[in-house]
Design a protein around this motif. Structure first.
Motif, PDB file in Angstrom:
ATOM      1  N   VAL A 137       0.740  -1.235  -0.164  1.00 40.58           N
ATOM      2  CA  VAL A 137      -0.039   0.269   0.014  1.00 40.58           C
ATOM      3  C   VAL A 137       0.768   1.310   0.131  1.00 40.58           C
ATOM      4  N   THR A 138       2.002   1.172   0.858  1.00 41.66           N
ATOM      5  CA  THR A 138       2.838   2.427   0.793  1.00 41.66           C
ATOM      6  C   THR A 138       3.413   2.564  -0.662  1.00 41.66           C
ATOM      7  N   HIS A 139       4.029   1.573  -1.296  1.00 47.47           N
ATOM      8  CA  HIS A 139       4.654   1.517  -2.452  1.00 47.47           C
ATOM      9  C   HIS A 139       3.615   2.019  -3.560  1.00 47.47           C
ATOM     10  N   ARG A 140       2.476   1.602  -3.550  1.00 46.63           N
ATOM     11  CA  ARG A 140       1.286   2.091  -4.360  1.00 46.63           C
ATOM     12  C   ARG A 140       1.130   3.426  -4.232  1.00 46.63           C
ATOM     13  N   THR A 141       1.046   4.030  -3.130  1.00 45.63           N
ATOM     14  CA  THR A 141       0.626   5.430  -2.649  1.00 45.63           C
ATOM     15  C   THR A 141       1.953   6.296  -3.424  1.00 45.63           C
ATOM     16  N   GLY A 142       3.078   5.777  -3.023  1.00 41.59           N
ATOM     17  CA  GLY A 142       4.122   6.471  -3.818  1.00 41.59           C
ATOM     18  C   GLY A 142       4.331   6.695  -5.290  1.00 41.59           C
ATOM     19  N   LEU A 143       3.673   5.509  -5.929  1.00 34.43           N
ATOM     20  CA  LEU A 143       3.754   5.514  -7.509  1.00 34.43           C
ATOM     21  C   LEU A 143       2.604   6.351  -7.821  1.00 34.43           C
ATOM     22  N   VAL A 144       1.468   6.444  -7.056  1.00 35.40           N
ATOM     23  CA  VAL A 144       0.510   7.401  -7.536  1.00 35.40           C
ATOM     24  C   VAL A 144       0.794   8.789  -7.346  1.00 35.40           C
ATOM     25  N   GLY A 145       1.611   9.185  -6.386  1.00 34.59           N
ATOM     26  CA  GLY A 145       2.175  10.507  -6.082  1.00 34.59           C
ATOM     27  C   GLY A 145       3.258  10.711  -7.112  1.00 34.59           C
ATOM     28  N   ASP A 146       3.886   9.768  -7.497  1.00 35.30           N
ATOM     29  CA  ASP A 146       4.766   9.976  -8.667  1.00 35.30           C
ATOM     30  C   ASP A 146       4.102  10.228  -9.888  1.00 35.30           C
ATOM     31  N   ARG A 147       3.251   9.658 -10.277  1.00 33.17           N
ATOM     32  CA  ARG A 147       2.536   9.734 -11.304  1.00 33.17           C
ATOM     33  C   ARG A 147       1.662  11.168 -11.590  1.00 33.17           C
ATOM     34  N   VAL A 148       1.149  11.706 -10.405  1.00 26.69           N
ATOM     35  CA  VAL A 148       0.511  12.901 -10.340  1.00 26.69           C
ATOM     36  C   VAL A 148       1.532  13.925 -10.513  1.00 26.69           C
ATOM     37  N   ARG A 149       2.838  13.769  -9.945  1.00 22.97           N
ATOM     38  CA  ARG A 149       3.940  15.025 -10.133  1.00 22.97           C
ATOM     39  C   ARG A 149       4.366  14.828 -11.712  1.00 22.97           C
ATOM     40  N   MET A 150       4.486  13.708 -12.262  1.00 24.42           N
ATOM     41  CA  MET A 150       4.965  13.583 -13.692  1.00 24.42           C
ATOM     42  C   MET A 150       3.876  14.399 -14.470  1.00 24.42           C
ATOM     43  N   VAL A 151       2.748  13.985 -14.553  1.00 23.97           N
ATOM     44  CA  VAL A 151       1.372  14.821 -15.403  1.00 23.97           C
ATOM     45  C   VAL A 151       1.685  16.097 -15.112  1.00 23.97           C
ATOM     46  N   ASN A 152       1.701  16.558 -13.714  1.00 22.51           N
ATOM     47  CA  ASN A 152       1.895  17.952 -13.583  1.00 22.51           C
ATOM     48  C   ASN A 152       3.008  18.878 -14.204  1.00 22.51           C
ATOM     49  N   ARG A 153       4.083  18.047 -14.139  1.00 23.43           N
ATOM     50  CA  ARG A 153       5.313  18.756 -14.777  1.00 23.43           C
ATOM     51  C   ARG A 153       5.107  18.627 -16.455  1.00 23.43           C
ATOM     52  N   LEU A 154       4.545  17.537 -16.918  1.00 19.95           N
ATOM     53  CA  LEU A 154       4.444  17.564 -18.292  1.00 19.95           C
ATOM     54  C   LEU A 154       3.482  18.464 -18.875  1.00 19.95           C
ATOM     55  N   ARG A 155       2.373  18.702 -17.890  1.00 18.30           N
ATOM     56  CA  ARG A 155       1.525  19.865 -18.435  1.00 18.30           C
ATOM     57  C   ARG A 155       1.972  21.279 -18.110  1.00 18.30           C
ATOM     58  N   ASP A 156       2.851  21.429 -17.256  1.00 21.28           N
ATOM     59  CA  ASP A 156       3.510  22.648 -17.106  1.00 21.28           C
ATOM     60  C   ASP A 156       4.554  23.016 -18.315  1.00 21.28           C
ATOM     61  N   VAL A 157       5.337  21.963 -18.829  1.00 20.01           N
ATOM     62  CA  VAL A 157       6.010  22.117 -19.970  1.00 20.01           C
ATOM     63  C   VAL A 157       5.388  22.472 -21.128  1.00 20.01           C
ATOM     64  N   LEU A 158       4.474  21.685 -21.146  1.00 18.94           N
ATOM     65  CA  LEU A 158       3.640  21.827 -22.564  1.00 18.94           C
ATOM     66  C   LEU A 158       2.910  23.279 -22.757  1.00 18.94           C
ATOM     67  N   SER A 159       2.209  23.589 -21.447  1.00 16.21           N
ATOM     68  CA  SER A 159       1.354  25.064 -21.660  1.00 16.21           C
ATOM     69  C   SER A 159       2.583  26.060 -21.751  1.00 16.21           C
ATOM     70  N   GLY A 160       3.984  25.809 -21.387  1.00 17.16           N
ATOM     71  CA  GLY A 160       4.943  26.981 -21.484  1.00 17.16           C
ATOM     72  C   GLY A 160       5.265  27.129 -22.776  1.00 17.16           C
ATOM     73  N   TYR A 161       5.389  25.844 -23.724  1.00 20.83           N
ATOM     74  CA  TYR A 161       5.636  26.049 -24.906  1.00 20.83           C
ATOM     75  C   TYR A 161       4.298  26.278 -25.831  1.00 20.83           C
ATOM     76  N   PHE A 162       3.160  25.738 -25.345  1.00 21.03           N
ATOM     77  CA  PHE A 162       2.087  25.928 -26.093  1.00 21.03           C
ATOM     78  C   PHE A 162       0.804  26.382 -25.268  1.00 21.03           C
ATOM     79  N   PRO A 163       0.974  27.620 -25.007  1.00 24.19           N
ATOM     80  CA  PRO A 163      -0.217  28.261 -24.172  1.00 24.19           C
ATOM     81  C   PRO A 163      -1.536  28.191 -24.505  1.00 24.19           C
ATOM     82  N   ALA A 164      -1.755  28.038 -25.839  1.00 24.33           N
ATOM     83  CA  ALA A 164      -2.956  28.018 -26.467  1.00 24.33           C
ATOM     84  C   ALA A 164      -3.735  26.399 -25.883  1.00 24.33           C
ATOM     85  N   LEU A 165      -2.914  25.671 -25.654  1.00 27.18           N
ATOM     86  CA  LEU A 165      -3.467  24.522 -25.273  1.00 27.18           C
ATOM     87  C   LEU A 165      -4.327  24.560 -23.919  1.00 27.18           C
TER      88      LEU A 165
END
Length: 178
Positions: A138-166
């Motif tokens: 359960v602890t490992h799964r919680t860590g993986l979910v947190g990692d996924r959320v952080r990765m998606v947020n970083r990806l969105r931040d990068v994409l919106s930086g280069y493509f603000p229209a998105l």
């Protein structure tokens, strides 16, 4: 909330997708009876609900295999006594009670009543290693979910930086996506 009863019995009709928990007191009064989804959060809520109603609870299950693994591990992690009520015993005891045909709620009640009357039912032993392994998973799964959320947020931040229209054209704002 009402005062806690000193001792109560909780019969759990175990199922794959859900369990039915029926909790009775010393006067054979059904204090609580409900369907519980076979999910960690739902089971923990139900265990807390039962424990809030009694100082001591004797739990009973009709299945000790894979379907009840999570339930048994969570009960063991909370230091609860669990007894095995064989399905054959439940079927024999059910004939002593009037009422509707076989249902999960009735089976839960019959198990709780059987626990109340019979002190000779075998206690279910849950290996402490199982509880430890479950906590690690359960602890490992919680860590993986947190990692996924952080990765998606970083990806969105990068994409919106280069493509603000998105971000402007998106139906879901970036901040509300997680």
């Amino acid at each position: 909330m009402k005062e806690q009863v000193p001792l109560g019995w909780a019969g759990i009709d175990v199922g794959k997708g859900h369990h039915w928990i029926c909790f009775i007191d010393e006067a054979d009064t059904t204090v609580w009876s409900t369907k519980v989804i076979n999910d960690e959060a739902a089971i923990l809520d139900a265990v807390g609900g039962v424990l809030a109603r009694a100082e001591e609870v004797v739990w009973g299950v009709d299945v000790t295999g894979t379907m009840s693994g999570l339930l048994l591990a969570l009960l063991a992690a909370h230091g609860q006594r669990v007894r095995y009520v064989p399905g054959r015993t439940v079927n024999q005891m059910a004939s002593a009670y009037r009422g509707e045909a076989k249902t999960d709620a009735r089976d839960g009640y019959v198990m709780a009543e059987t626990l109340r009357h019979r002190g000779d039912l075998a206690e279910v032993e849950v290996a402490t290693s199982l509880v430890t392994e479950l906590r690690l998973l359960v602890t490992h799964r919680t860590g993986l979910v947190g990692d996924r959320v952080r990765m998606v947020n970083r990806l969105r931040d990068v994409l919106s930086g280069y493509f603000p229209a998105l971000e402007r054209s998106s139906t879901t704002p970036i901040a509300a996506a997680h």
